[in-house]
Write an enzyme that holds these catalytic residues in place. Structure first.
Site, mmCIF file in Angstrom:
data_model
loop_
_atom_site.group_PDB
_atom_site.id
_atom_site.type_symbol
_atom_site.label_atom_id
_atom_site.label_comp_id
_atom_site.label_asym_id
_atom_site.label_seq_id
_atom_site.Cartn_x
_atom_site.Cartn_y
_atom_site.Cartn_z
ATOM 1 N N TYR A 142 14.378 -1.355 -4.428
ATOM 2 C CA TYR A 142 14.986 -0.017 -4.443
ATOM 3 C C TYR A 142 15.845 0.216 -3.200
ATOM 4 O O TYR A 142 16.810 0.965 -3.249
ATOM 5 C CB TYR A 142 13.896 1.060 -4.488
ATOM 6 C CG TYR A 142 13.382 1.392 -5.868
ATOM 7 C CD1 TYR A 142 12.945 0.402 -6.729
ATOM 8 C CD2 TYR A 142 13.327 2.717 -6.301
ATOM 9 C CE1 TYR A 142 12.457 0.710 -7.990
ATOM 10 C CE2 TYR A 142 12.842 3.031 -7.556
ATOM 11 C CZ TYR A 142 12.413 2.026 -8.392
ATOM 12 O OH TYR A 142 11.931 2.349 -9.642
ATOM 13 N N LYS A 190 4.763 -11.271 -8.468
ATOM 14 C CA LYS A 190 5.423 -12.315 -9.261
ATOM 15 C C LYS A 190 5.622 -13.501 -8.321
ATOM 16 O O LYS A 190 6.754 -13.951 -8.061
ATOM 17 C CB LYS A 190 6.757 -11.762 -9.819
ATOM 18 C CG LYS A 190 7.472 -12.665 -10.792
ATOM 19 C CD LYS A 190 6.853 -12.707 -12.176
ATOM 20 C CE LYS A 190 7.580 -13.727 -13.048
ATOM 21 N NZ LYS A 190 6.926 -13.933 -14.357
ATOM 22 N N ASP A 223 3.845 -9.856 -15.339
ATOM 23 C CA ASP A 223 3.980 -9.936 -16.810
ATOM 24 C C ASP A 223 2.608 -9.927 -17.478
ATOM 25 O O ASP A 223 2.380 -9.231 -18.468
ATOM 26 C CB ASP A 223 4.826 -11.162 -17.231
ATOM 27 C CG ASP A 223 4.452 -12.448 -16.499
ATOM 28 O OD1 ASP A 223 3.618 -12.418 -15.570
ATOM 29 O OD2 ASP A 223 5.002 -13.511 -16.874
ATOM 30 N N ASP A 247 6.543 1.193 -10.670
ATOM 31 C CA ASP A 247 7.280 2.166 -11.478
ATOM 32 C C ASP A 247 7.068 1.865 -12.957
ATOM 33 O O ASP A 247 6.679 2.734 -13.748
ATOM 34 C CB ASP A 247 8.775 2.086 -11.124
ATOM 35 C CG ASP A 247 9.620 3.015 -11.975
ATOM 36 O OD1 ASP A 247 9.181 4.166 -12.192
ATOM 37 O OD2 ASP A 247 10.696 2.592 -12.442
ATOM 38 N N ASP A 251 4.349 3.886 -15.971
ATOM 39 C CA ASP A 251 4.805 4.533 -17.218
ATOM 40 C C ASP A 251 4.052 3.937 -18.406
ATOM 41 O O ASP A 251 3.653 4.647 -19.336
ATOM 42 C CB ASP A 251 6.315 4.320 -17.447
ATOM 43 C CG ASP A 251 7.159 5.508 -16.986
ATOM 44 O OD1 ASP A 251 6.816 6.098 -15.942
ATOM 45 O OD2 ASP A 251 8.158 5.827 -17.663
HETATM 46 C C1 IPM Z 1 9.693 7.604 -10.711
HETATM 47 C C2 IPM Z 1 11.119 7.563 -11.192
HETATM 48 C C3 IPM Z 1 12.042 7.200 -10.039
HETATM 49 C C4 IPM Z 1 11.641 5.814 -9.572
HETATM 50 C C5 IPM Z 1 13.544 7.248 -10.347
HETATM 51 C C6 IPM Z 1 13.963 8.535 -10.952
HETATM 52 C C7 IPM Z 1 14.335 6.958 -9.117
HETATM 53 O O1 IPM Z 1 11.271 6.697 -12.266
HETATM 54 O O2 IPM Z 1 9.382 8.379 -9.795
HETATM 55 O O3 IPM Z 1 8.861 6.885 -11.283
HETATM 56 O O4 IPM Z 1 12.044 4.808 -10.168
HETATM 57 O O5 IPM Z 1 10.907 5.734 -8.585
HETATM 58 MN MN MN Z 2 9.420 5.968 -13.049
#
Ligand code: IPM
Ligand code: MN
Ligand code: NAD
Length: 358
Positions: A142, A190, A223, A247, A251
């Protein structure tokens, strides 16, 4: 007086933030604690109102506050701006960097009442689910330099960079947390491809040997971790991983609990200063309809009470109220299932009901 910078942001941000503020209002009454909420624009709305996603006044407000309660930023309206001016790159990432918020805690718990909303069959989560991610938040791909696209737009690069101190401090947090929970850390990397992961694994292994040998440590390639999360997630206790892997995996893990709208996060620095935000985004597909799930935002406020203000009882009150409501069958649309006698409510109603149970 607890000073909180409130940055609702874009999309569903303001809708769900309104509920979190209502809930904190109730906590303020119940615990006789005063909060001073100062609102400021961030992200797309700040571009519209001030010409920049992170106005100086917003940053100053955050600096003068004891904690930041953040909604989410971004959306179709701003995604064609030059990258540096976009809400995510121009506001959220700089905020994380500015305050050194390297430790992003993402607790993934499944409420019993929501077992049927999980994307997994009940039989795959026999023992429920209680994982916490320690996602490294201010390093890795990032932020590594160079990060650029060539002038002729025929090539581009990002740089994944980690230093030993960066790995060590997030690993330390993960080990410390594990000691208070299931005593197990899974470090995800990884290392079969990435040199940053070789360093990551080396550093985590050394720290474990030197200071945390009583904690169970294992390593997993990312993975495989993505697969194991949907195969048998109860095997995990604490997961520590670099910025981008964390990240993506968080999710994925959110769906195990029923919805992305359920998961809060705390981003903390070395001094314990924190920014609190849902793990999900601005949900442009449902914004403006009063149907978003405010629970992730409200639980982020609970994490703020716990970590920034040491109000553990108040945080637990909020979590218990949510649990009780879910057990009563109250659902926003994302966790609603037809034909099960559930009560479908909108964003505002969910906020009001949570307040009424505290
Ligand atoms: C999160 C989001 C952010 C990230 C984006 C919006 C920059 O996806 O907080 O998970 O990738 O960190
Ligand atoms: Mn995110
Ligand atoms: P998203 O998280 O906004 O949405 C993904 C899906 O989850 C959508 O279908 C959405 O409706 C649903 N969802 C998310 N939160 C929900 C909630 N509270 N209740 C019900 N459903 C919910 O991800 P995206 O669509 O990839 O991104 C949209 C925008 O948000 C982008 O601009 C992205 O950069 C931004 N974003 C911001 C943050 C942040 O500020 N922390 C985090 C992630 C994404």
């Amino acid at each position: 007086m607890r000073k909180v910078a409130v940055l609702p942001g874009d999309g569903i941000g303001p809708e769900v933030m309104k509920q979190a503020i209502k809930v904190l209002g109730r906590i303020s009454e119940k615990y006789n604690t005063k909060f001073e909420f100062k609102f400021a624009d961030v992200g797309g709305i700040a571009i519209d109102n001030h010409g920049t996603p992170l106005p100086d006044s917003t940053l100053k407000l955050c600096e003068a506050s004891e904690a930041i309660l953040f909604g989410s930023v971004g959306g179709p309206k701003w995604e064609n701006l030059p990258p540096a001016q976009q809400p995510e790159r121009g506001a959220l990432l700089p905020l994380r960097k500015h305050f050194g918020l390297f430790a992003n805690l993402r607790p993934v718990k499944i409420f019993k009442a929501l077992i049927d909303s999980s994307s997994l069959k009940n039989s795959l989560i026999p023992d429920g689910l209680d994982i916490v991610f320690f996602r490294e938040l201010t390093g890795g791909i990032y932020f590594g330099q160079p990060k650029e696209i060539s002038e002729d737009r025929q090539s581009a690069r990002d740089t994944m960079l980690y230093t030993v101190p960066e790995v060590e401090r997030i690993a330390r947090q993960a080990f410390e947390a594990a000691k208070l929970r299931g005593n197990k850390v899974m470090s995800v990397d990884k290392a079969n491809v990435l040199m940053t992961s070789v360093l990551w694994r080396e550093t985590v292994t050394r720290l474990h040997k030197e200071e945390y040998s009583d904690v169970e440590l294992a390593h997993m390639y990312v993975d495989n971790a993505a697969m194991q999360l949907v195969r048998y997630p109860s095997q995990f206790d604490v997961i520590v991983t670099e910025n981008m892997f964390g990240d993506i995996l968080s999710d994925e893990a959110a769906m195990l609990t029923g919805s992305l709208g359920m998961l809060p996060s705390a981003s903390l620095n070395e001094d314990g200063f924190g920014l609190y935000e849902p793990i999900g985004g601005t949900a442009p597909d449902i914004a403006g309809q009063n149907i978003a799930n405010p629970i992730a935002q409200i639980m982020s406020a609970a994490l703020m009470l716990r970590y920034s203000f040491k109000m553990d009882d108040a945080a637990a009150d909020i979590e218990n109220a949510i649990e009780a409501l879910l057990a009563e069958g109250v659902r926003t649309r994302d966790i609603f299932r037809d034909g099960q006698g559930l009560r479908l409510v909108n964003t505002d109603e969910m906020g009001d009901l949570i307040v009424s149970r505290i």
